[in-house]
Enzyme design. Structure first.
Site, PDB file in Angstrom:
ATOM      1  N   LYS A   7       1.579  58.627 -57.778  1.00  0.00           N
ATOM      2  CA  LYS A   7       4.037  58.836 -58.267  1.00  0.00           C
ATOM      3  C   LYS A   7       4.206  58.504 -56.801  1.00  0.00           C
ATOM      4  CE  LYS A   7       1.598  60.725 -62.032  1.00  0.00           C
ATOM      5  NZ  LYS A   7       1.487  61.828 -63.113  1.00  0.00           N
ATOM      6  N   GLN A  13       1.978  68.175 -63.353  1.00  0.00           N
ATOM      7  CA  GLN A  13       0.792  67.017 -64.030  1.00  0.00           C
ATOM      8  C   GLN A  13      -0.145  68.050 -64.703  1.00  0.00           C
ATOM      9  OE1 GLN A  13       0.305  63.681 -62.987  1.00  0.00           O
ATOM     10  NE2 GLN A  13      -2.269  63.592 -63.383  1.00  0.00           N
ATOM     11  N   ASP A  16       7.969  62.246 -68.733  1.00  0.00           N
ATOM     12  CA  ASP A  16       7.021  62.408 -69.379  1.00  0.00           C
ATOM     13  C   ASP A  16       7.331  62.167 -70.916  1.00  0.00           C
ATOM     14  OD1 ASP A  16       4.257  62.206 -68.044  1.00  0.00           O
ATOM     15  OD2 ASP A  16       4.380  64.460 -67.383  1.00  0.00           O
TER      16      ASP A  16
END
Ligand code: GUN
Length: 286
Positions: free
Chosen positions: A53, A97, A120
């Site tokens: 990422k 995460q 997200d």
């Protein structure tokens, strides 16, 4: 006949190139998009995802901030870090995460990210907006699958889409996005009885179950479009999906490989969401 391969590397690269162009325009206006990723602990798979990422966001010209915290971090410390990023005007996307260590309340942490920076699409406000079809950040993996289908010219109108898996990250939002494109959607999961009776009806089959090569040619209707979200290791340690690719490719009209199908799309859509967030924030500043 062998099915057409839906190449996530090629489609992902094309979208990232578009994102890069738009990032360039924002940088020119003095507003560089910024993505912050928080990684807690030292799970090797999470470390790999997070590094990718970081690398991809830098490649498209974004500011990238990686915050690594020890496994022992407290919920309060983590909340404090998220709040700092919520207030930071140079950060437009915040990603924590998952999974988090067991002693941390995951729902509390996700709920603490300001919805405007929740790239997200996991915050309950954004999940709600998605459910009622309002513009919002869409969860990256299902969003990436929709982009794959669209750019491969797959028509969803009135088609029967069968989604195997019901996680908050993939299965549930996947069905919603397919429904919004007028597919008829069936959800299957670990408790579904007689799974093949459903999968054999699918015009579009999305598989997210986490079992290597579980879906075989016998599960698939001729000329179905098969999307494999799995990321597993086979008995030889080789990466493989939830679909037995070598067998199913002869039945499907189109299929995503693993690796190189859905995988590259998840990060791509994260970058796209971060860009959208920055474009909004910068417009409201100017
Ligand atoms: N863990 C596995 N997939 C994801 C994802 O898309 N986002 C976050 N934050 N964590 C994940």
């Amino acid at each position: 006949m062998t099915g057409k391969v839906i190449d996530g590397r090629v489609i992902g690269k094309a979208i990232r190139e578009e994102v890069k162009q738009s990032v360039g325009k924002l940088v020119h206006k003095g507003c560089q998009p910024g993505l912050a990723v928080i990684l807690v602990g030292d799970n090797p798979a999470s470390q790999t995802y997070v590094k990718n990422k970081e690398k991809s966001s830098i490649e498209v010209g974004m500011k990238s901030v990686l915050i690594e915290l020890p496994e022992t971090v407290s919920t309060d410390e983590l909340l404090g870090k998220v709040e700092e990023l919520n207030q930071d005007e140079t950060i437009h996307g915040i990603l924590v995460q998952l999974p988090l260590p067991k002693h941390i309340d995951e729902d509390l942490i996700i709920g603490s990210i300001t919805p405007a920076k929740d790239v997200d699409g996991f915050h309950p406000v954004n999940v709600g907006k998605m459910m009622i079809g309002q513009e919002t950040f869409l969860p990256c993996t299902p969003h990436g699958i929709m982009a794959l289908l669209e750019r491969s010219g797959v028509d969803l109108e009135g088609k029967h889409a069968v989604v195997i898996g019901r996680s908050n990250i993939v299965g549930k939002p996947m069905g919603q996005l397919l429904l919004q494109k007028n597919a008829t959607v069936t959800y299957c999961h670990s408790r579904t009885k007689d799974l093949p009776s459903y999968t054999k009806q699918a015009d579009i089959l999305v598989v997210a179950i986490g079992i290597p090569k579980f879906i075989t040619a016998e599960h698939v209707k001729k000329d179905a479009v098969v999307i494999d979200v799995g990321m597993n290791r086979d008995e030889n340690g080789k990466l493989c999906g939830d679909v037995d690719y070598e067998k199913v490719k002869n039945v499907a009209s189109a299929i995503t490989p693993v690796p190189g199908g859905v995988g590259p799309m998840t990060i791509t859509m994260l970058l796209k969401n971060t860009l959208l967030s920055a474009e909004k924030a910068c417009k409201s500043q100017s």
